[in-house]
Motif scaffolding. Structure first.
Motif, PDB file in Angstrom:
ATOM      1  N   SER A   1       0.830  -1.200   0.000  1.00 19.96           N
ATOM      2  CA  SER A   1       0.000   0.000   0.000  1.00 19.96           C
ATOM      3  C   SER A   1       0.865   1.250   0.000  1.00 19.96           C
ATOM      4  O   SER A   1       1.907   1.296   0.677  1.00 19.96           O
ATOM      5  N   PRO A   2       0.454   2.314  -0.731  1.00 13.34           N
ATOM      6  CA  PRO A   2       1.128   3.605  -0.563  1.00 13.34           C
ATOM      7  C   PRO A   2       0.991   4.061   0.889  1.00 13.34           C
ATOM      8  O   PRO A   2      -0.029   3.821   1.532  1.00 13.34           O
ATOM      9  N   THR A   3       2.030   4.719   1.392  1.00 19.42           N
ATOM     10  CA  THR A   3       2.046   5.069   2.812  1.00 19.42           C
ATOM     11  C   THR A   3       0.842   5.907   3.221  1.00 19.42           C
ATOM     12  O   THR A   3       0.239   5.658   4.275  1.00 19.42           O
ATOM     13  N   ASN A   4       0.467   6.879   2.415  1.00 19.73           N
ATOM     14  CA  ASN A   4      -0.670   7.742   2.775  1.00 19.73           C
ATOM     15  C   ASN A   4      -1.955   6.933   2.904  1.00 19.73           C
ATOM     16  O   ASN A   4      -2.755   7.159   3.821  1.00 19.73           O
ATOM     17  N   LYS A   5      -2.158   5.990   2.008  1.00 25.91           N
ATOM     18  CA  LYS A   5      -3.362   5.145   2.083  1.00 25.91           C
ATOM     19  C   LYS A   5      -3.297   4.251   3.325  1.00 25.91           C
ATOM     20  O   LYS A   5      -4.310   4.060   4.012  1.00 25.91           O
ATOM     21  N   PHE A   6      -2.111   3.711   3.614  1.00 23.21           N
ATOM     22  CA  PHE A   6      -1.952   2.856   4.797  1.00 23.21           C
ATOM     23  C   PHE A   6      -2.305   3.627   6.068  1.00 23.21           C
ATOM     24  O   PHE A   6      -3.021   3.136   6.940  1.00 23.21           O
ATOM     25  N   ILE A   7      -1.804   4.861   6.178  1.00 23.49           N
ATOM     26  CA  ILE A   7      -2.076   5.674   7.369  1.00 23.49           C
ATOM     27  C   ILE A   7      -3.563   5.998   7.467  1.00 23.49           C
ATOM     28  O   ILE A   7      -4.160   5.944   8.546  1.00 23.49           O
ATOM     29  N   ALA A   8      -4.177   6.291   6.329  1.00 24.91           N
ATOM     30  CA  ALA A   8      -5.596   6.666   6.336  1.00 24.91           C
ATOM     31  C   ALA A   8      -6.485   5.484   6.713  1.00 24.91           C
ATOM     32  O   ALA A   8      -7.474   5.651   7.442  1.00 24.91           O
ATOM     33  N   GLU A   9      -6.130   4.293   6.237  1.00 25.72           N
ATOM     34  CA  GLU A   9      -7.001   3.129   6.456  1.00 25.72           C
ATOM     35  C   GLU A   9      -6.714   2.406   7.768  1.00 25.72           C
ATOM     36  O   GLU A   9      -7.522   1.598   8.225  1.00 25.72           O
ATOM     37  N   LYS A  10      -5.546   2.641   8.364  1.00 16.84           N
ATOM     38  CA  LYS A  10      -5.192   2.062   9.670  1.00 16.84           C
ATOM     39  C   LYS A  10      -5.296   0.536   9.692  1.00 16.84           C
ATOM     40  O   LYS A  10      -5.690  -0.064  10.677  1.00 16.84           O
ATOM     41  N   GLY A  11      -4.951  -0.090   8.572  1.00 14.88           N
ATOM     42  CA  GLY A  11      -5.013  -1.549   8.508  1.00 14.88           C
ATOM     43  C   GLY A  11      -5.426  -2.009   7.127  1.00 14.88           C
ATOM     44  O   GLY A  11      -5.445  -1.226   6.169  1.00 14.88           O
ATOM     45  N   MET A  12      -5.755  -3.278   7.029  1.00 16.20           N
ATOM     46  CA  MET A  12      -6.197  -3.814   5.736  1.00 16.20           C
ATOM     47  C   MET A  12      -7.230  -4.906   5.976  1.00 16.20           C
ATOM     48  O   MET A  12      -7.388  -5.436   7.076  1.00 16.20           O
ATOM     49  N   ARG A  13      -7.940  -5.242   4.920  1.00 14.80           N
ATOM     50  CA  ARG A  13      -8.857  -6.378   4.940  1.00 14.80           C
ATOM     51  C   ARG A  13      -8.263  -7.482   4.067  1.00 14.80           C
ATOM     52  O   ARG A  13      -7.696  -7.202   3.005  1.00 14.80           O
ATOM     53  N   LEU A  14      -8.396  -8.711   4.525  1.00 19.07           N
ATOM     54  CA  LEU A  14      -7.988  -9.871   3.732  1.00 19.07           C
ATOM     55  C   LEU A  14      -9.047 -10.952   3.895  1.00 19.07           C
ATOM     56  O   LEU A  14      -9.636 -11.076   4.979  1.00 19.07           O
ATOM     57  N   PRO A  15      -9.275 -11.760   2.867  1.00 16.59           N
ATOM     58  CA  PRO A  15     -10.186 -12.895   3.052  1.00 16.59           C
ATOM     59  C   PRO A  15      -9.625 -13.843   4.122  1.00 16.59           C
ATOM     60  O   PRO A  15      -8.434 -14.162   4.100  1.00 16.59           O
ATOM     61  N   GLU A  16     -10.485 -14.267   5.033  1.00 11.96           N
ATOM     62  CA  GLU A  16     -10.032 -15.204   6.062  1.00 11.96           C
ATOM     63  C   GLU A  16      -9.547 -16.512   5.430  1.00 11.96           C
ATOM     64  O   GLU A  16      -8.736 -17.234   6.007  1.00 11.96           O
ATOM     65  N   SER A  17      -9.997 -16.767   4.211  1.00 14.65           N
ATOM     66  CA  SER A  17      -9.641 -18.023   3.532  1.00 14.65           C
ATOM     67  C   SER A  17      -8.152 -18.142   3.256  1.00 14.65           C
ATOM     68  O   SER A  17      -7.661 -19.257   3.027  1.00 14.65           O
ATOM     69  N   VAL A  18      -7.391 -17.020   3.290  1.00 19.18           N
ATOM     70  CA  VAL A  18      -5.944 -17.153   3.058  1.00 19.18           C
ATOM     71  C   VAL A  18      -5.303 -18.003   4.150  1.00 19.18           C
ATOM     72  O   VAL A  18      -4.227 -18.577   3.942  1.00 19.18           O
ATOM     73  N   LEU A  19      -5.966 -18.108   5.301  1.00 20.62           N
ATOM     74  CA  LEU A  19      -5.430 -18.916   6.395  1.00 20.62           C
ATOM     75  C   LEU A  19      -5.759 -20.395   6.230  1.00 20.62           C
ATOM     76  O   LEU A  19      -5.333 -21.212   7.043  1.00 20.62           O
ATOM     77  N   LEU A  20      -6.509 -20.739   5.199  1.00 20.94           N
ATOM     78  CA  LEU A  20      -6.768 -22.155   4.891  1.00 20.94           C
ATOM     79  C   LEU A  20      -6.156 -22.534   3.547  1.00 20.94           C
ATOM     80  O   LEU A  20      -6.552 -23.516   2.931  1.00 20.94           O
ATOM     81  N   GLN A  21      -5.204 -21.746   3.084  1.00 22.67           N
ATOM     82  CA  GLN A  21      -4.526 -22.017   1.818  1.00 22.67           C
ATOM     83  C   GLN A  21      -3.297 -22.871   2.082  1.00 22.67           C
ATOM     84  O   GLN A  21      -2.574 -22.670   3.059  1.00 22.67           O
TER      85      GLN A  21
END
Length: 452
Positions: free
Chosen positions: A36-56
């Motif tokens: 992520s670009p730094t400005n977007k990272f700071i603005a969003e304060k995190g990210m969303r990921l599909p929980e399914s990546v933990l069953l890959q």
């Protein structure tokens, strides 16, 4: 952690960071996330990921549908990933100023995701904290340098060093053999220093171009984060110098396997004293119980120490790897070694984990075994004096299938780690093993093709 992430924002600005690699570690230890670009990272304060990546799986596949939808929302919803201000590292090999930030995973209600390896370790550390204890760990990471190869059917070869020749013979603890790769390791140490990784010594191990880097002892969660980052760093440095680095447990036929030995001790949070030693400096009952717990429950948690079919190739007598959970003082032929040390530094070295193990899960499992021993008052067997390879009591599962079945059927482990994690982890490893069984090996073609 503050919601506005002031400390992290200041750090990113001070280092003129333009991109942020937002990371979590999956069950295998692969880093997944977003850049992520730094400005977007700071603005969003995190990210969303599909929980399914933990069953890959390591092959990119997923577990069977019935388990997938039993463990996950049928809508395949996102989990919320929040950055940890204490898990921020530079990316020294990046062209633009870049940071990597490890995140924790939560559901939409703010509950920790049970399948997250980092959350599993935090759950175990809370057990200790509730008792007024703090684990101290010191990992040792073994790995091989090899020639780069694009053919997975071709056996790995030792790399060419500064002398223009590949290494031959056993070069254990050889300074000259390690110096063959000085330019590479100078980059590794420079990059690790920039990332504030707590590296200690570099050792040439038994295998051809096999190395070991030790970490200084410290906080368990911080060191698990550092191992995740170190593996990335080591691979990147190797690629820069036109070789490869592998943390496979047994990458080369006829060579020793690679381990992630874990030294662990427990201190009293109020006094700072090591609870493994009595006032007179002798071994405490808690220390013996800790070893007893490791002996009893490592066989039920072996898939967290030996997560792949290749992991079990390491467990062979007379190959510098343990084949049991015996214990002994200053004894490298047993799974649980007690190094010679003063009372405040008394510790046990768990020699079972492979270098291929997920650092969060291996450390969590090792500490959990010891914790159960301490709270349940489990006594260890008699210590081994002399050679321990032939002893057959405290037998470990011999295959990944046996180990997964034993873990799946352990009511004690389910009580501490939760049914969802056990079910998900076992399903991922079974899916990987099914994939492995579809591949016909060169051994089968060599010995069975015309003989049966």
């Amino acid at each position: 952690m503050s919601n506005n992430l002031d400390q992290l924002t200041d750090w990113l600005k001070d280092h003129k960071i333009t991109e942020v690699e937002c990371m979590i570690g999956d069950l295998t230890g692969i880093t997944r996330g977003k850049i992520s670009p730094t400005n977007k990272f700071i603005a969003e304060k995190g990210m969303r990921l599909p929980e399914s990546v933990l069953l890959q799986t390591v092959t990119g596949d997923y577990v069977e549908d019935d388990i997938y939808y039993e463990l996950l929302d049928p809508a395949d919803i996102d989990m919320m990933c929040r950055p940890d201000e204490n898990a921020v590292f530079l990316v020294p090999w990046a062209i633009e100023p870049t940071a990597q930030v490890i995140h924790d995973s939560y559901d939409k209600h703010g509950n920790p995701i049970e399948l997250s390896p980092r959350n599993v370790l935090k759950k175990v550390l809370k057990l200790y904290a509730d008792k007024g204890w703090q684990p101290i760990v010191a990992p040792e990471m073994e790995f091989y340098l090899t020639k780069r190869s694009d053919d997975p059917d071709f056996p790995l070869q030792p790399p060419i060093g500064r002398s223009g020749r590949p290494e031959t013979g056993r070069q254990s603890f050889s300074i000259e053999a390690a110096n063959e790769f000085d330019p590479l390791f100078e980059d590794v140490y420079d990059w690790c220093e920039l990332q504030e990784l707590d590296l200690d010594t570099l050792i040439h191990e038994d295998g051809t171009a096999q190395m070991e880097i030790n970490f200084r002892h410290g906080d368990a969660l911080s060191l698990a984060d550092q191992i995740l980052v170190f593996k990335r760093t080591m691979r990147e440095a190797a690629l820069k110098h036109n070789v490869a680095a592998t943390f496979m447990a047994k990458p080369m036929t006829g060579e020793p396997g690679s381990a992630m030995h874990l030294h662990q001790s427990i201190i009293d949070k109020d006094t700072g004293k090591n609870v493994f030693s009595n006032e007179d400096g002798t071994m405490s009952t808690l220390f013996l119980n800790h070893i007893g717990g490791l002996q009893k429950f490592i066989p039920e948690l072996l898939p967290l120490f030996a997560p792949n079919v290749n992991s079990f190739r390491r467990f062979l007598p007379d190959t510098s790897a343990p084949v049991n959970v015996e214990w002994g003082e200053e004894n490298r032929t047993v799974g649980l070694r007690v190094p010679e040390a003063g009372p405040q530094n008394r510790r046990v070295e768990n020699r079972l984990p492979g270098a291929d193990a997920n650092p969060y899960l291996a450390i969590a499992a090792s500490l959990l075994c010891g914790y159960i021993g301490m709270v349940e008052g489990i006594n260890p067997s008699a210590p081994v004096v002399g050679r321990g390879y032939e002893r057959r009591n405290l037998r470990l599962p011999l295959t990944i299938e046996d180990a997964l079945e034993r873990m799946e059927n352990s009511s004690t482990i389910e009580k501490y780690l939760g049914k969802k994690f056990i079910t998900g982890y076992v399903a991922v490893k079974r899916a990987e093993h099914e994939n492995f069984k579809r591949v016909i090996s060169s051994w089968e073609r060599e010995f069975l093709l015309f003989a049966v």
